[in-house]
Design a protein around this motif. Structure first.
Motif, PDB file in Angstrom:
ATOM      1  N   SER A   1       3.844  16.404  -5.022  1.00  0.00           N
ATOM      2  CA  SER A   1       2.914  17.466  -4.619  1.00  0.00           C
ATOM      3  C   SER A   1       3.595  18.804  -4.901  1.00  0.00           C
ATOM      4  N   GLU A   2       2.859  19.889  -4.787  1.00  0.00           N
ATOM      5  CA  GLU A   2       3.451  21.212  -4.991  1.00  0.00           C
ATOM      6  C   GLU A   2       4.566  21.468  -3.971  1.00  0.00           C
ATOM      7  N   ASN A   3       4.367  21.034  -2.721  1.00  0.00           N
ATOM      8  CA  ASN A   3       5.403  21.201  -1.691  1.00  0.00           C
ATOM      9  C   ASN A   3       6.638  20.369  -2.011  1.00  0.00           C
ATOM     10  N   GLU A   4       6.423  19.136  -2.467  1.00  0.00           N
ATOM     11  CA  GLU A   4       7.552  18.280  -2.832  1.00  0.00           C
ATOM     12  C   GLU A   4       8.297  18.857  -4.025  1.00  0.00           C
ATOM     13  N   LYS A   5       7.567  19.359  -5.006  1.00  0.00           N
ATOM     14  CA  LYS A   5       8.192  19.976  -6.173  1.00  0.00           C
ATOM     15  C   LYS A   5       9.066  21.145  -5.740  1.00  0.00           C
ATOM     16  N   ALA A   6       8.532  22.020  -4.897  1.00  0.00           N
ATOM     17  CA  ALA A   6       9.294  23.172  -4.421  1.00  0.00           C
ATOM     18  C   ALA A   6      10.538  22.719  -3.661  1.00  0.00           C
ATOM     19  N   LEU A   7      10.410  21.672  -2.853  1.00  0.00           N
ATOM     20  CA  LEU A   7      11.542  21.151  -2.092  1.00  0.00           C
ATOM     21  C   LEU A   7      12.626  20.610  -3.020  1.00  0.00           C
ATOM     22  N   VAL A   8      12.242  19.787  -3.976  1.00  0.00           N
ATOM     23  CA  VAL A   8      13.218  19.176  -4.880  1.00  0.00           C
ATOM     24  C   VAL A   8      13.935  20.245  -5.705  1.00  0.00           C
ATOM     25  N   VAL A   9      13.200  21.199  -6.236  1.00  0.00           N
ATOM     26  CA  VAL A   9      13.824  22.271  -7.014  1.00  0.00           C
ATOM     27  C   VAL A   9      14.769  23.074  -6.128  1.00  0.00           C
TER      28      VAL A   9
ATOM     29  N   MET B   1       0.842  -1.186   0.000  1.00  0.00           N
ATOM     30  CA  MET B   1       0.000   0.000   0.000  1.00  0.00           C
ATOM     31  C   MET B   1       0.884   1.246   0.000  1.00  0.00           C
ATOM     32  N   LYS B   2       0.522   2.220  -0.794  1.00  0.00           N
ATOM     33  CA  LYS B   2       1.298   3.446  -0.886  1.00  0.00           C
ATOM     34  C   LYS B   2       0.965   4.388   0.263  1.00  0.00           C
ATOM     35  N   GLU B   3       2.007   5.104   0.687  1.00  0.00           N
ATOM     36  CA  GLU B   3       1.879   6.060   1.779  1.00  0.00           C
ATOM     37  C   GLU B   3       1.775   7.468   1.192  1.00  0.00           C
ATOM     38  N   ASP B   4       0.902   8.299   1.738  1.00  0.00           N
ATOM     39  CA  ASP B   4       0.701   9.642   1.212  1.00  0.00           C
ATOM     40  C   ASP B   4       1.570  10.704   1.881  1.00  0.00           C
ATOM     41  N   LYS B   5       2.407  10.320   2.828  1.00  0.00           N
ATOM     42  CA  LYS B   5       3.252  11.281   3.528  1.00  0.00           C
ATOM     43  C   LYS B   5       4.146  12.010   2.520  1.00  0.00           C
ATOM     44  N   GLU B   6       4.139  13.343   2.608  1.00  0.00           N
ATOM     45  CA  GLU B   6       4.963  14.135   1.698  1.00  0.00           C
ATOM     46  C   GLU B   6       6.443  14.006   2.057  1.00  0.00           C
TER      47      GLU B   6
ATOM     48  N   GLU C   1       9.103  23.473 -14.873  1.00  0.00           N
ATOM     49  CA  GLU C   1       8.441  22.168 -14.743  1.00  0.00           C
ATOM     50  C   GLU C   1       9.407  21.157 -14.131  1.00  0.00           C
ATOM     51  N   LEU C   2       8.887  20.309 -13.262  1.00  0.00           N
ATOM     52  CA  LEU C   2       9.675  19.246 -12.646  1.00  0.00           C
ATOM     53  C   LEU C   2       8.957  17.923 -12.840  1.00  0.00           C
ATOM     54  N   LYS C   3       9.689  16.927 -13.339  1.00  0.00           N
ATOM     55  CA  LYS C   3       9.177  15.564 -13.445  1.00  0.00           C
ATOM     56  C   LYS C   3      10.039  14.701 -12.543  1.00  0.00           C
ATOM     57  N   MET C   4       9.413  13.755 -11.886  1.00  0.00           N
ATOM     58  CA  MET C   4      10.176  12.801 -11.076  1.00  0.00           C
ATOM     59  C   MET C   4       9.833  11.390 -11.533  1.00  0.00           C
ATOM     60  N   MET C   5      10.804  10.517 -11.393  1.00  0.00           N
ATOM     61  CA  MET C   5      10.608   9.131 -11.750  1.00  0.00           C
ATOM     62  C   MET C   5      11.499   8.260 -10.873  1.00  0.00           C
ATOM     63  N   TYR C   6      11.146   6.999 -10.792  1.00  0.00           N
ATOM     64  CA  TYR C   6      12.004   6.047 -10.094  1.00  0.00           C
ATOM     65  C   TYR C   6      12.119   4.792 -10.936  1.00  0.00           C
ATOM     66  N   GLN C   7      13.242   4.127 -10.747  1.00  0.00           N
ATOM     67  CA  GLN C   7      13.576   2.933 -11.507  1.00  0.00           C
ATOM     68  C   GLN C   7      13.747   1.786 -10.521  1.00  0.00           C
ATOM     69  N   VAL C   8      12.994   0.727 -10.721  1.00  0.00           N
ATOM     70  CA  VAL C   8      13.150  -0.480  -9.922  1.00  0.00           C
ATOM     71  C   VAL C   8      14.014  -1.439 -10.723  1.00  0.00           C
TER      72      VAL C   8
END
Length: 125
Positions: free
Chosen positions: A86-94, A1-6, A65-72
């Motif tokens: 999320s908008e907060n996560e985008k701002a943090l990563v940038v 199950m996915k977690e929604d915590k930012e 614009e910010l795109k995120m991805m992950y590779q398994v």
């Protein structure tokens, strides 16, 4: 199950190798994950020694614009998945990418991109 915590500042670190792609007009960074990726992304890499996850952020300095991805990665193959921050996560990563760029290159992401005429990887900028 996915977690929604930012994601928070303590959850991620931006790698010092920034890849500039002038064809795509992007700067890509490796995102170190210091959180439970299985809970966040619904993967099962932490319970399997033959699997691991790599995470990336792709920033468009011209558009913001910010795109995120992950590779398994698994023995012999890998799958890519998009992650919509999320908008907060985008701002943090940038912000973290900007900090890394200032630390290693003494310039902003936009300035770094404008300096580069060819596709290149800036190892530690």
């Amino acid at each position: 199950m996915k977690e929604d915590k930012e994601l928070e500042r303590s959850d991620i670190k931006i790698g010092s190798d920034l890849e500039i792609n002038t064809d795509e007009e992007t700067i890509t960074a490796y995102v170190e994950t210091w959180f439970d990726v299985d809970a966040k992304f619904g993967t099962h890499v932490l319970e399997n020694d033959n699997e691991w996850l790599n995470s990336y952020a792709e920033y468009h300095p011209k558009t913001g614009e910010l795109k995120m991805m992950y590779q398994v990665n698994r023995d012999g193959n890998s799958d890519f998945f998009d992650y919509t921050p999320s908008e907060n996560e985008k701002a943090l990563v940038v912000a973290l990418m900007e900090e890394q760029c200032q630390k290693d290159g003494g310039c902003s992401l936009k300035e770094l991109y404008e300096k580069c005429g060819d596709n290149m990887t800036m190892g530690g900028i």
